[in-house]
Design a protein around this motif. Structure first.
Motif, PDB file in Angstrom:
ATOM      1  N   ALA A   1       4.401 -15.095   5.547  1.00  0.00           N
ATOM      2  CA  ALA A   1       3.998 -14.325   6.731  1.00  0.00           C
ATOM      3  C   ALA A   1       4.314 -12.844   6.554  1.00  0.00           C
ATOM      4  O   ALA A   1       3.513 -11.982   6.925  1.00  0.00           O
ATOM      5  N   VAL A   2       5.462 -12.535   5.977  1.00  0.00           N
ATOM      6  CA  VAL A   2       5.817 -11.126   5.732  1.00  0.00           C
ATOM      7  C   VAL A   2       4.882 -10.543   4.690  1.00  0.00           C
ATOM      8  O   VAL A   2       4.399  -9.407   4.848  1.00  0.00           O
ATOM      9  N   ARG A   3       4.589 -11.296   3.641  1.00  0.00           N
ATOM     10  CA  ARG A   3       3.652 -10.804   2.615  1.00  0.00           C
ATOM     11  C   ARG A   3       2.290 -10.512   3.236  1.00  0.00           C
ATOM     12  O   ARG A   3       1.658  -9.492   2.922  1.00  0.00           O
ATOM     13  N   LYS A   4       1.851 -11.363   4.148  1.00  0.00           N
ATOM     14  CA  LYS A   4       0.553 -11.166   4.801  1.00  0.00           C
ATOM     15  C   LYS A   4       0.544  -9.902   5.649  1.00  0.00           C
ATOM     16  O   LYS A   4      -0.366  -9.071   5.548  1.00  0.00           O
ATOM     17  N   VAL A   5       1.568  -9.721   6.492  1.00  0.00           N
ATOM     18  CA  VAL A   5       1.626  -8.534   7.349  1.00  0.00           C
ATOM     19  C   VAL A   5       1.728  -7.276   6.492  1.00  0.00           C
ATOM     20  O   VAL A   5       1.041  -6.283   6.753  1.00  0.00           O
ATOM     21  N   ALA A   6       2.575  -7.299   5.476  1.00  0.00           N
ATOM     22  CA  ALA A   6       2.706  -6.130   4.602  1.00  0.00           C
ATOM     23  C   ALA A   6       1.373  -5.812   3.933  1.00  0.00           C
ATOM     24  O   ALA A   6       1.019  -4.636   3.768  1.00  0.00           O
ATOM     25  N   SER A   7       0.593  -6.834   3.596  1.00  0.00           N
ATOM     26  CA  SER A   7      -0.704  -6.589   2.945  1.00  0.00           C
ATOM     27  C   SER A   7      -1.686  -5.886   3.881  1.00  0.00           C
ATOM     28  O   SER A   7      -2.554  -5.152   3.420  1.00  0.00           O
ATOM     29  N   TRP A   8      -1.571  -6.102   5.178  1.00  0.00           N
ATOM     30  CA  TRP A   8      -2.451  -5.403   6.132  1.00  0.00           C
ATOM     31  C   TRP A   8      -2.205  -3.903   6.116  1.00  0.00           C
ATOM     32  O   TRP A   8      -3.131  -3.106   6.232  1.00  0.00           O
ATOM     33  N   TYR A   9      -0.925  -3.519   6.001  1.00  0.00           N
ATOM     34  CA  TYR A   9      -0.533  -2.112   6.120  1.00  0.00           C
ATOM     35  C   TYR A   9      -0.438  -1.385   4.785  1.00  0.00           C
ATOM     36  O   TYR A   9      -0.418  -0.152   4.750  1.00  0.00           O
ATOM     37  N   ALA A  10      -0.358  -2.119   3.688  1.00  0.00           N
ATOM     38  CA  ALA A  10      -0.280  -1.505   2.360  1.00  0.00           C
ATOM     39  C   ALA A  10      -1.654  -0.970   1.960  1.00  0.00           C
ATOM     40  O   ALA A  10      -2.679  -1.401   2.496  1.00  0.00           O
ATOM     41  N   PRO A  11      -1.702  -0.022   1.012  1.00  0.00           N
ATOM     42  CA  PRO A  11      -2.991   0.493   0.550  1.00  0.00           C
ATOM     43  C   PRO A  11      -3.951  -0.636   0.167  1.00  0.00           C
ATOM     44  O   PRO A  11      -3.571  -1.578  -0.516  1.00  0.00           O
ATOM     45  N   GLY A  12      -5.175  -0.517   0.668  1.00  0.00           N
ATOM     46  CA  GLY A  12      -6.196  -1.517   0.440  1.00  0.00           C
ATOM     47  C   GLY A  12      -6.284  -2.546   1.552  1.00  0.00           C
ATOM     48  O   GLY A  12      -7.279  -3.245   1.675  1.00  0.00           O
ATOM     49  N   GLY A  13      -5.239  -2.652   2.375  1.00  0.00           N
ATOM     50  CA  GLY A  13      -5.232  -3.621   3.462  1.00  0.00           C
ATOM     51  C   GLY A  13      -6.132  -3.201   4.610  1.00  0.00           C
ATOM     52  O   GLY A  13      -6.508  -2.034   4.743  1.00  0.00           O
ATOM     53  N   THR A  14      -6.471  -4.159   5.462  1.00  0.00           N
ATOM     54  CA  THR A  14      -7.411  -3.881   6.553  1.00  0.00           C
ATOM     55  C   THR A  14      -6.901  -2.811   7.505  1.00  0.00           C
ATOM     56  O   THR A  14      -7.651  -1.903   7.874  1.00  0.00           O
ATOM     57  N   THR A  15      -5.654  -2.899   7.919  1.00  0.00           N
ATOM     58  CA  THR A  15      -5.121  -1.895   8.846  1.00  0.00           C
ATOM     59  C   THR A  15      -4.975  -0.548   8.155  1.00  0.00           C
ATOM     60  O   THR A  15      -5.243   0.494   8.757  1.00  0.00           O
ATOM     61  N   TYR A  16      -4.570  -0.560   6.896  1.00  0.00           N
ATOM     62  CA  TYR A  16      -4.451   0.694   6.145  1.00  0.00           C
ATOM     63  C   TYR A  16      -5.804   1.410   6.114  1.00  0.00           C
ATOM     64  O   TYR A  16      -5.886   2.612   6.358  1.00  0.00           O
TER      65      TYR A  16
END
Length: 113
Positions: free
Chosen positions: A89-104
């Motif tokens: 779950a943490v890996r998923k949330v971090a992936s949203w905000y990291a470069p390339g992620g949807t939120t980023y």
């Protein structure tokens, strides 16, 4: 604001989650209380890296996402959590905000999208 930052180190995980949420969530505060990197970055980095509670680390990732376009340390921490956190779950949330992620991508400054 300083009280919220201090609460990010509370022994109770529920208090840490609430404090990080209050710092991260734009819907929960007025413009005058928007996070400032010089205050919020260090506790969020520490919580994402060292907190034993995955829900706290998820909220820290969300707070760090506010600075992913402007603070290299936030970006590096998000990328590290995306690859290495023990919680999916943490890996998923971090992936949203990291470069390339949807939120980023959605929060990229105009012209950088």
């Amino acid at each position: 604001m300083n009280l919220l930052i201090a609460m990010a180190d509370d022994p109770d995980a529920r208090v840490r989650i609430a404090a990080l949420h209050a710092l991260a969530c734009d819907r929960c505060k007025k413009d005058a209380c928007a996070p400032a990197a010089q205050l919020d970055l260090e506790p969020a980095l520490r919580r994402l890296t060292d907190d034993p509670e995955p829900r706290v680390r998820m909220m820290a990732a969300e707070l760090l996402g506010k600075f992913a376009h402007t603070e290299p340390s936030a970006t590096a921490a998000l990328e590290h959590a995306r690859r290495n956190d023990s919680s999916p779950a943490v890996r998923k949330v971090a992936s949203w905000y990291a470069p390339g992620g949807t939120t980023y991508r959605k929060t990229a400054p105009r012209g950088a999208r």
